[in-house]
Scaffold this motif. Structure first.
Motif, PDB file in Angstrom:
ATOM      1  N   LEU A 167       0.726  -1.121   0.126  1.00 26.61           N
ATOM      2  CA  LEU A 167      -0.043   0.138  -0.264  1.00 26.61           C
ATOM      3  C   LEU A 167       0.715   1.330   0.055  1.00 26.61           C
ATOM      4  O   LEU A 167       0.629   2.262  -0.623  1.00 26.61           O
ATOM      5  N   TRP A 168       1.815   1.251   0.838  1.00 23.85           N
ATOM      6  CA  TRP A 168       2.774   2.521   0.916  1.00 23.85           C
ATOM      7  C   TRP A 168       3.585   2.993  -0.321  1.00 23.85           C
ATOM      8  O   TRP A 168       3.339   3.904  -0.870  1.00 23.85           O
ATOM      9  N   ALA A 169       4.003   1.556  -1.264  1.00 22.21           N
ATOM     10  CA  ALA A 169       4.406   1.800  -2.465  1.00 22.21           C
ATOM     11  C   ALA A 169       3.723   2.236  -3.347  1.00 22.21           C
ATOM     12  O   ALA A 169       3.898   3.048  -4.296  1.00 22.21           O
ATOM     13  N   LYS A 170       2.365   1.792  -3.404  1.00 25.87           N
ATOM     14  CA  LYS A 170       1.322   2.235  -4.504  1.00 25.87           C
ATOM     15  C   LYS A 170       1.133   3.597  -4.222  1.00 25.87           C
ATOM     16  O   LYS A 170       1.032   4.429  -5.340  1.00 25.87           O
ATOM     17  N   ALA A 171       0.963   4.147  -2.965  1.00 24.67           N
ATOM     18  CA  ALA A 171       0.857   5.722  -2.685  1.00 24.67           C
ATOM     19  C   ALA A 171       1.948   6.428  -3.003  1.00 24.67           C
ATOM     20  O   ALA A 171       1.857   7.629  -3.554  1.00 24.67           O
ATOM     21  N   ALA A 172       3.333   5.810  -2.779  1.00 24.68           N
ATOM     22  CA  ALA A 172       4.464   6.855  -3.054  1.00 24.68           C
ATOM     23  C   ALA A 172       4.534   6.718  -4.579  1.00 24.68           C
ATOM     24  O   ALA A 172       4.761   8.024  -5.025  1.00 24.68           O
ATOM     25  N   VAL A 173       4.365   5.612  -5.276  1.00 23.81           N
ATOM     26  CA  VAL A 173       4.456   5.749  -6.883  1.00 23.81           C
ATOM     27  C   VAL A 173       3.301   6.721  -7.414  1.00 23.81           C
ATOM     28  O   VAL A 173       3.477   7.410  -8.399  1.00 23.81           O
ATOM     29  N   LEU A 214      -7.360   6.927  -3.536  1.00 28.49           N
ATOM     30  CA  LEU A 214      -6.673   5.955  -3.420  1.00 28.49           C
ATOM     31  C   LEU A 214      -6.732   5.089  -2.199  1.00 28.49           C
ATOM     32  O   LEU A 214      -7.080   3.889  -2.092  1.00 28.49           O
ATOM     33  N   GLY A 215      -6.925   5.781  -1.076  1.00 27.17           N
ATOM     34  CA  GLY A 215      -7.255   5.187   0.158  1.00 27.17           C
ATOM     35  C   GLY A 215      -8.710   4.663   0.188  1.00 27.17           C
ATOM     36  O   GLY A 215      -8.908   3.542   0.841  1.00 27.17           O
ATOM     37  N   LEU A 216      -9.513   5.470  -0.275  1.00 22.43           N
ATOM     38  CA  LEU A 216     -11.038   4.653  -0.335  1.00 22.43           C
ATOM     39  C   LEU A 216     -11.127   3.400  -1.366  1.00 22.43           C
ATOM     40  O   LEU A 216     -11.576   2.658  -0.807  1.00 22.43           O
ATOM     41  N   GLY A 217     -10.309   3.333  -2.143  1.00 21.89           N
ATOM     42  CA  GLY A 217     -10.214   2.085  -2.937  1.00 21.89           C
ATOM     43  C   GLY A 217      -9.715   0.864  -2.218  1.00 21.89           C
ATOM     44  O   GLY A 217     -10.373  -0.265  -2.311  1.00 21.89           O
ATOM     45  N   ALA A 218      -8.625   1.231  -1.355  1.00 20.57           N
ATOM     46  CA  ALA A 218      -7.977   0.235  -0.474  1.00 20.57           C
ATOM     47  C   ALA A 218      -9.045  -0.127   0.534  1.00 20.57           C
ATOM     48  O   ALA A 218      -9.021  -1.328   1.072  1.00 20.57           O
ATOM     49  N   ALA A 267      -5.683   9.843   6.801  1.00 26.01           N
ATOM     50  CA  ALA A 267      -6.653   9.044   7.447  1.00 26.01           C
ATOM     51  C   ALA A 267      -7.317   8.394   6.544  1.00 26.01           C
ATOM     52  O   ALA A 267      -7.514   6.927   6.884  1.00 26.01           O
ATOM     53  N   SER A 268      -7.627   8.395   5.154  1.00 27.13           N
ATOM     54  CA  SER A 268      -7.964   7.657   4.109  1.00 27.13           C
ATOM     55  C   SER A 268      -7.014   6.499   3.922  1.00 27.13           C
ATOM     56  O   SER A 268      -7.572   5.135   3.904  1.00 27.13           O
ATOM     57  N   LEU A 269      -5.766   6.684   4.092  1.00 30.79           N
ATOM     58  CA  LEU A 269      -4.687   5.654   3.825  1.00 30.79           C
ATOM     59  C   LEU A 269      -4.553   4.668   5.141  1.00 30.79           C
ATOM     60  O   LEU A 269      -4.547   3.624   5.124  1.00 30.79           O
ATOM     61  N   ALA A 270      -4.702   5.389   6.090  1.00 33.28           N
ATOM     62  CA  ALA A 270      -4.756   4.445   7.525  1.00 33.28           C
ATOM     63  C   ALA A 270      -5.983   3.739   7.541  1.00 33.28           C
ATOM     64  O   ALA A 270      -5.852   2.440   7.990  1.00 33.28           O
TER      65      ALA A 270
END
Length: 263
Positions: free
Chosen positions: A111-117, A174-178, A249-252
């Motif tokens: 997840l962190w890699a997806k967010a960073a890229v 992106l966080g909502l998708g996850a 918050a969304s990513l968390a």
């Protein structure tokens, strides 16, 4: 008695390799380029239209120049939000997420890699689009009261802030998708909660609601993309902090559910 040293595995999972894997996945998808080009085309096209149709004695004379030429951001941002959702929820729809989590059993690095890229690609794309649109629109605005340059105070900061606002809004998507793991459901949640809910709340006749709305995602993003302070909007620093907190918050939420639920 001899001991044999074990050589490190050439296939060991490292953050760099996870990042590279996510970059390869993102760039290999046709939808990535379609959405990026669509977002750029919308921002550029509407910016050129605004520049070509603007007159100094018209009703747009009180609008900030950067806001005027980057008006297409409102549509381009939706393209980036959809791409953010596809980056996470799209893998659940295709079943590819199982392979990703098998290779990276700790899960969260994926997840962190997806967010960073995604952040790097989205920000770079929107910053380049914003600069191109501004310069192209200025060719059409020459001779009007909106004629200005990149070196004027606040212009570069507003263009960079506009790109940051789009990127952070897309990170929320992106966080909502996850979190939701469904492309249609995530798009619906994004439109309903991020775009429509603030407009509905804005109809309520309460000062506390008006004060809080300044820090909602779309309102905060708008404050970042203006070269001059917007009336009733949050300051640039407060707006950036609010957007970062919303995206975090969304990513968390996505991270917590990624750890707790099966793929």
């Amino acid at each position: 008695m001899t001991t044999t040293a074990t050589a490190p595995s050439p296939y060991r999972v490292t953050p760099r390799r996870v990042l590279r894997s996510e970059w390869h996945k993102l760039r290999s998808l046709r939808s990535t380029w379609i959405t990026l080009l669509s977002a750029a085309a919308l921002v550029l096209g509407i910016g050129l239209i605004m520049g070509a149709t603007y007159t100094s004695d018209g009703g747009d004379s009180d609008i900030d120049t950067v806001v005027l030429v980057l008006y297409g951001t409102q549509l381009g941002q939706m393209c980036l939000a959809v791409l953010g959702i596809l980056v996470t929820a799209g893998e659940y729809s295709s079943g590819m997420i199982r392979s990703s989590l098998t290779v990276v059993p700790r899960r969260l690095p994926v997840l962190w890699a997806k967010a960073a890229v995604f952040t790097t690609v989205a920000y770079s794309s929107m910053l380049a689009t914003g600069l191109t649109t501004f310069l192209a629109a200025q060719l059409l605005l020459n001779g009007t009261d909106k004629a200005t340059g990149l070196t004027e105070p606040g212009v570069l900061g507003a263009i960079a802030g506009n790109a940051a606002g789009i990127t952070l809004l897309s990170l929320i998507a992106l966080g909502l998708g996850a979190t939701l793991r469904s492309v249609p459901g995530s798009i619906g949640a994004y439109i309903g909660c991020v775009l429509i809910l603030p407009e509905v709340l804005g109809m309520l006749p309460y000062d506390a609601v008006d004060s809080a709305l300044k820090y909602f995602p779309t309102q905060a993003a708008g404050a970042l993309g203006s070269g001059s302070p917007l009336p009733g909007a949050a300051s640039t620093g407060a707006a950036l902090l609010a957007l970062c907190l919303w995206a975090g918050a969304s990513l968390a939420a996505g991270a917590v559910l990624l750890r707790r639920r099966d793929a």
